[in-house]
Design an enzyme around this catalytic site. Structure first.
Site, short mmCIF file in Angstrom:
data_model
loop_
_atom_site.label_atom_id
_atom_site.label_comp_id
_atom_site.label_asym_id
_atom_site.label_seq_id
_atom_site.Cartn_x
_atom_site.Cartn_y
_atom_site.Cartn_z
N ASP A 107 0.86 -1.18 0.00
CA ASP A 107 0.00 0.00 0.00
C ASP A 107 0.90 1.24 0.00
OD1 ASP A 107 1.03 0.16 2.53
OD2 ASP A 107 -0.86 -0.16 3.56
N ASP A 282 -8.09 -7.72 -0.12
CA ASP A 282 -7.17 -7.94 0.99
C ASP A 282 -7.83 -7.52 2.29
OD1 ASP A 282 -5.70 -5.27 2.33
OD2 ASP A 282 -6.72 -4.90 0.43
N CYS A 322 -6.11 -27.99 4.11
CA CYS A 322 -4.99 -27.23 4.66
C CYS A 322 -4.12 -28.15 5.50
CB CYS A 322 -5.47 -26.02 5.47
SG CYS A 322 -5.96 -26.37 7.17
N CYS A 325 -5.63 -29.30 8.98
CA CYS A 325 -6.83 -30.15 8.98
C CYS A 325 -6.57 -31.53 8.37
CB CYS A 325 -7.96 -29.48 8.21
SG CYS A 325 -8.66 -28.01 9.03
N HIS A 357 -4.95 -22.11 8.77
CA HIS A 357 -6.24 -22.61 8.26
C HIS A 357 -7.06 -21.49 7.63
CE1 HIS A 357 -10.16 -24.48 7.96
NE2 HIS A 357 -10.64 -23.42 8.58
#
Length: 414
Positions: A107, A282, A322, A325, A357
Site C-alpha cells: 500500500d 485484501d 490445509c 486439517c 487454516h
C-alpha cells in the site's frame, strides 16, 4: 483546482504485468483470469493476506507458501519506519529481507497516516503527521511514497491517495479528496523509477457519491496504469452502499486490467465482490480473528475457545485440505478442534495454526469461485455458498440478496 479527465501528455507507462482474461460468468459480472507478475503467476479472483511488517503474524514464509499464497501485502508506512529505506536499499528490497520468492503488493502508506495517527493533516503537498516514535514532524508526499515502494521492490505498488472515511458528512471534503487523488497519481507516475518491473495501481476515490466515483474512474482510467483499485471502502458504510460503489466502478473499468477492492476480507463480501466484477481483495480479518481463537469455515466462524470444543476431536473443518486439517496419513498435521481449544488461551501456537487454516480457507474459497466461473456455473456456486453460510433463506442479509439480484441471480428463488 479541477480534475482533468483526459490523460496528461506523457508516454504510455511500461507494464510489468500481463493480464489474461479466461472466462466471464454468463449471468453475473464475475471473471476468471491470470495475473502474470515478476515473481510468478497469480490466479484471479484472489484474496491477499496482509503481512504488515514483512511477516504474516505467527507464520514462517514456508508456512505461508503451504497455504498456496502467491501474492501478499506489505505495509509501506511500517517498512519505511523500520527497517527503513537505507536497509531496504542495502539488502536489495523486501523480497530478500523476508525470504519471500513470490509476489508482494505494497500500500502507499497514506491510509496508516489517517487511521493510526490522530495528528495528521492533509495538504496538497502530502500528509503531515507526528512520528509515533519520537513525535517529530514528518511528511509523506506522493514522491516519497513511491520512492519507498521502489526501495521495497514490491511487484504491485499503490499511488498515494487522499483517504477520507465514506461515512464523512463533508461532501466538499470528499470531492476535494477525489480530485487530489487524481493529481497525486500524476505525481506518483512521474516519480516512479522502475515501471518496467513494478506495477503502479491507481485508486478510485469519491466516497459513496456515485457521480464522483464515475468522474474519478474516467480520470484514473485515462492515466492508463497497469491495474486499478477501488479505495475508501470498508470504513463503516452500509453494505448496500459498498455494493453500489463496487458495481458502479467495475462497470466503468477496462476489461483487460485487474480490479482490486481494498480492505475486504469477510467471505460473503469477497463472493459478492467477485459477482460484481472485482478480482483482488485484501484484509487483516482472517489472521486477526485467528488470534482470538476463531476458525473460518463454510458455516461462518467457530469460536474454538468455547468449552463445547474441549472434547471435539474432529478437524477444524471437515474435508479441508490445509496442512492443519489434513490427517497425518495424508501428510498433514491432523490437528483437532479439542487441541486448538486447549491452546487458544495458553499458547500462541494455537493462533498460528488457525492463521494457517483461515488463510488457506479464503484462498481455497477464491479458487473454488474461479473454477465455477471457468465452468460457467457461478450462480449455482453462489446458491451453495450462501446456503452453507446462512442456512434458511430467511437468514440471508437483504444487502446480499439485492446486490446479487442486480447482477442476475435471485437467491430467494430455487
Amino acid at each position: 483546482m479541477s480534475t482533468s479527465t483526459s490523460a496528461p501528455p506523457r508516454k504510455p507507462m511500461p507494464s510489468a504485468l500481463t493480464f489474461d482474461l479466461h472466462a466471464k460468468c454468463s449471468t453475473t459480472k464475475a471473471r476468471a483470469s491470470t495475473l502474470h507478475l515478476p515473481h510468478g503467476d497469480v490466479p484471479l479472483p484472489i484474496f491477499m493476506p496482509v503481512a504488515t511488517q514483512a511477516s504474516l503474524k505467527g507464520l514462517t514464509y514456508d508456512q505461508l507458501r503451504q497455504t498456496g499464497c502467491q501474492l501478499c501485502l506489505n505495509n509501506t508506512y511500517h517498512l519505511g519506519l523500520k527497517p527503513g529505506q537505507a536497509v531496504l536499499d542495502a539488502i536489495g528490497g523486501a523480497h530478500k529481507l523476508q525470504g519471500w520468492d513470490r509476489n508482494i503488493l505494497t500500500d502507499s502508506g497514506g491510509f496508516q497516516m489517517v487511521s493510526l495517527l490522530k495528528l495528521a493533516q492533509v495538504t496538497e503537498e502530502g500528509v503531515r503527521f507526528l512520528s509515533p516514535h519520537d513525535g517529530t514532524p514528518m511528511l509523506l508526499t506522493p514522491e516519497h511514497s513511491i520512492s519507498l515502494q521502489n526501495s521495497i521492490g514490491s511487484d504491485i505498488i499503490m499511488q498515494l491517495d487522499d483517504v477520507i472515511a465514506t461515512t464523512s458528512p463533508d461532501h466538499a471534503r470528499i470531492h476535494e479528496a477525489m480530485e487530489r487523488s487524481v493529481r497525486w497519481l500524476d505525481r506518483c507516475i512521474d516519480a516512479h523509477k522502475y515501471p518496467e518491473r513494478q506495477n503502479l495501481f491507481c485508486i478510485i476515490q469519491g466516497g459513496l457519491d456515485l457521480e464522483l466515483r464515475k468522474q474519478c474512474c474516467e480520470a484514473m482510467v485515462a492515466r492508463d496504469t497497469p491495474g486499478i483499485a477501488i479505495g475508501g471502502l470498508s470504513g463503516g458504510e452500509a453494505k448496500e452502499d459498498f455494493c453500489k460503489v463496487v458495481d458502479t466502478c467495475t462497470g466503468l473499468l477496462p476489461e483487460k486490467k485487474p480490479r482490486y477492492v481494498m480492505g475486504v476480507g469477510y467471505p460473503e463480501d469477497l463472493i459478492v465482490g467477485v459477482a460484481l466484477g472485482a478480482d483482488m481483495f485484501d484484509c487483516v480479518w482472517p489472521t486477526r480473528t485467528a488470534r482470538f481463537g476463531n476458525a473460518v469455515v463454510p458455516s461462518g466462524t467457530l469460536n474454538l475457545r468455547h468449552r463445547s470444543y474441549a472434547e471435539d476431536f474432529r478437524p477444524v473443518q471437515e474435508g479441508c485440505t490445509c496442512s492443519i486439517c489434513r490427517p497425518r496419513d495424508q501428510g498433514g498435521l491432523g490437528i483437532t478442534r479439542a487441541y486448538i481449544h486447549h491452546l487458544t488461551a495458553k499458547e500462541t501456537v494455537g493462533a498460528h495454526l488457525l492463521t494457517m487454516h483461515n488463510v488457506h480457507y479464503l484462498l481455497s474459497l477464491m479458487g473454488s469461485a474461479r473454477q465455477a466461473i471457468l465452468e460457467d456455473r457461478f450462480p449455482a456456486f453462489l446458491r451453495e455458498f450462501f446456503a452453507n453460510l446462512y442456512g434458511e433463506k430467511s437468514n440471508y442479509p437483504s444487502w446480499v440478496v439485492d446486490a446479487l439480484r442486480g447482477v442476475g441471480v435471485d437467491l430467494m428463488v430455487d
